[in-house]
Scaffold this active site. Structure first.
Site, PDB file in Angstrom:
ATOM      1  N   GLY A  93       0.821  -1.199   0.000  1.00 35.37           N
ATOM      2  CA  GLY A  93       0.000   0.000   0.000  1.00 35.37           C
ATOM      3  C   GLY A  93       0.855   1.248   0.000  1.00 35.37           C
ATOM      4  N   GLU A  94       0.323   2.320   0.529  1.00 31.70           N
ATOM      5  CA  GLU A  94       1.026   3.598   0.696  1.00 31.70           C
ATOM      6  C   GLU A  94       1.394   4.269  -0.623  1.00 31.70           C
ATOM      7  OE1 GLU A  94       4.640   3.044   2.833  1.00 31.70           O
ATOM      8  OE2 GLU A  94       3.758   1.740   4.343  1.00 31.70           O
ATOM      9  N   ALA A  95       0.973   3.769  -1.783  1.00 32.65           N
ATOM     10  CA  ALA A  95       1.357   4.282  -3.106  1.00 32.65           C
ATOM     11  C   ALA A  95       2.684   3.735  -3.591  1.00 32.65           C
ATOM     12  CB  ALA A  95       1.391   5.812  -3.127  1.00 32.65           C
TER      13      ALA A  95
END
Length: 603
Positions: free
Chosen positions: A574-576
């Protein structure tokens, strides 16, 4: 778009092999209409279409074999979905067979007359067939093949084989008219009767018995129109704009459709693809010293980027990275291995530059905006504080967000994108932080109608078998609460969303309005984008899938968006982070498009 200078030793384009398109982008751009036929040929096509008639009376003269072959060849060249070529022709010359068919048609004619009540006599007055008079009966069939056979283009619309055969019938009819032949379509029969008469197997659909011969009538308008049975509708009565409208007269349909299609698009006037820029990018690929299509998915990403921004991706790509963080009320039910405090810790580490997204942003020179839009607990130092609420409600028993919270989250995402856009970034990358948000993403996908819980719920951040069962139960409860119906994008977010996911949906819409490509990260970010697209379909044209995560349902959501991922690294972070890893690939695709040499045409 800049291009490398030509040189005397540039590659000479090899000759086009036979059977391939010899045209070049430059000539297509110079005259987009150059593929048209000459005026007299076009007029002839339209004359044939306008003068096609259903013929019932025929001369006894035979049809020469070469004429029949040309007519059948026209039918065989009809459009065919997936090149499945399902059309089969049975040429019936035998008089006994044609007589038997006439009996079948007359029998059915008498049966159907009863349906017309007071118009039965008028119906029986109409000559409906020339089965025996015409020298040839042409039976056009659709061979649907064996059950389970995969055919390109038929997966969602099995009837495309029937549609393809219908095109063949029309081709036959028009070619016959051009030859001076008449065609009469006999529809008064039951398919099983015709199957038995001609020995047609059950898998084959007999679609038309066409009477084919030299006409003994030359009608100037349809026979049923001349007989007063019906009249052709004006074109304006069968054309609608953008949407179906049963109630409004056609003159009002266009206005109504235009109004409805623009509803709710405030601030989206600039959204949608720039088709001229897309074509220009494709034309440039046509010139490169590389075989057509050899750059695979890089072609598509450059064309998509150009359709959004007007140019290919820059070689030094600077992204605006938005990471929104929030907590979820259902975590108290054991839908995650971790409690909500972990979300705040991850966001704080991002603010200190210690997480994957922070490291990748620093290395790539990207601008990172990490924002708390709905965490619980203490405020997080070093990040943007836009907290709307202390997490969401528990979506199992109640709506996750209030209407006011949803509006605030959408606006927060839009405001953050405005800040990134004003800083001059080339695109927006969306990511999220939120323990439990894979369950929320699954619930959103479920209420959007993507699939059922059994396909949408995955492991998330390492859930075991019992944890997956708890996640699935939560999603099933949400579906039960909404009555199993599919919701719109904003309604889904209010019912089963998260504050960070609503913020990303708002960010998606604002990025499109600012004509910035949106590079999606994982499952949760992609579901957020899907919510935005369900509200405004044009937004889909601004999306690029950075990667496909290890969550099995991520692929389902990308398919719903019509996107192919650039990377598939089985990431769960996640988190980009996955989207950021795709950015160098996008930049290099732009470099190839811009800097590769071009073929020199043969003198």
């Amino acid at each position: 778009m800049s291009r490398p200078p030509s040189s005397s030793d540039a590659f000479v384009r090899p000759p086009t092999p036979a059977g391939f398109d010899p045209s070049r982008a430059a000539e297509r751009a110079a005259d987009p209409r150059a593929w048209r036929f000459a005026d007299d040929a076009r007029a002839a096509v339209h004359a044939v279409i306008e003068q096609r008639r259903d013929i019932r009376r025929f001369r006894a003269d035979a049809i020469p074999d070469d004429v029949l072959e040309r007519v059948l060849t026209a039918g065989h060249r009809a459009p065919s979905v997936g090149l499945m070529q399902p059309t089969r022709f049975v040429v019936v010359r035998d008089r006994g067979t044609r007589s038997a068919m006439r009996t079948i048609a007359q029998r059915e004619r008498l049966r159907q007359a009863e349906r017309f009540d007071e118009r039965a006599g008028h119906f029986l007055d109409q000559k409906i067939e020339g089965v025996v008079e015409a020298p040839i009966g042409l039976v056009v069939c659709c061979d649907r093949g064996e059950d389970g056979a995969e055919v390109f283009g038929r997966g969602t619309i099995p009837e495309t084989d029937v549609y393809s055969t219908a095109c063949a019938i029309q081709n036959v009819w028009l070619a016959a008219r051009a030859e001076g032949l008449g065609v009469g379509w006999v529809s008064f029969y039951r398919p099983d009767d015709l199957r038995e008469l001609l020995g047609i197997p059950a898998r084959v659909e007999p679609m038309a018995w066409l009477c084919l011969g030299w006409p003994d009538e030359r009608p100037v308008r349809p026979g049923l129109e001349a007989a007063g049975w019906a009249a052709r509708l004006p074109l304006r009565d069968v054309v609608m704009e953008d949407r179906w409208d049963d109630a409004a007269p056609v003159s009002a349909r266009a206005r109504a459709a235009g109004a409805s299609s623009s509803a709710g698009r405030d601030g989206l006037a600039g959204a949608g693809p720039d088709v001229r820029a897309l074509v220009a990018a494709r034309d440039r690929f046509d010139e490169l010293v590389t075989p057509t299509g050899s750059l695979g998915a890089l072609h598509a990403v450059v064309e998509r980027w150009a359709s959004i921004t007007g140019a290919a991706p820059p070689a030094q790509l600077r992204a605006g990275v938005l990471v929104a963080a929030a907590d979820h009320g259902h975590v108290g039910r054991g839908t995650s291995l971790f409690d909500g405090t972990v979300s705040g810790e991850i966001l704080a580490a991002t603010g200190r530059g210690e997480t994957a997204v922070a490291v990748l942003c620093a290395a790539g020179g990207h601008r990172l905006l990490a924002a708390d839009v709905g965490l619980r607990g203490p405020r997080v130092p070093g990040v943007r504080d836009l907290r709307i609420a202390d997490g969401t409600a528990d979506l199992v028993g109640e709506d996750a967000l209030s209407a006011a919270q949803l509006r605030a989250a959408l606006e927060a995402g839009a405001t953050l994108v405005d800040e990134l856009a004003d800083a001059g970034v080339d695109c927006v990358v969306l990511g999220e932080i939120g323990i439990g948000n894979t369950t929320t993403a699954a619930a959103l996908a479920a209420v959007l109608g993507v699939a059922g819980p059994e396909r949408l719920v995955g492991r998330g951040t390492g859930s075991d078998h019992a944890g997956i069962a708890r996640k699935r139960a939560a999603v099933e409860a949400v579906l039960t609460r909404v009555g199993g119906r599919a919701l719109g994008g904003h309604e889904a977010l209010r019912t089963a969303g998260g504050l960070e996911l609503a913020a990303l949906a708002g960010a998606t819409a604002r990025a499109a309005a600012r004509r910035l490509p949106v590079v999606l990260d994982g499952y949760a970010a992609s579901v957020s984008a899907l919510c935005a697209v369900r509200e405004e379909p044009l937004l889909a044209e601004h999306l690029i899938a950075g990667h496909r995560s290890a969550e099995p349902a991520h692929g389902l959501v990308l398919a719903e968006l019509g996107l192919e991922p650039l990377l598939d690294l089985r990431l769960r972070l996640g988190e980009a982070s996955g989207a950021l890893l795709a950015l160098p690939l996008i930049a290099q695709a732009g470099r190839l498009h811009r800097e590769m040499g071009a073929f020199r045409e043969r003198p």
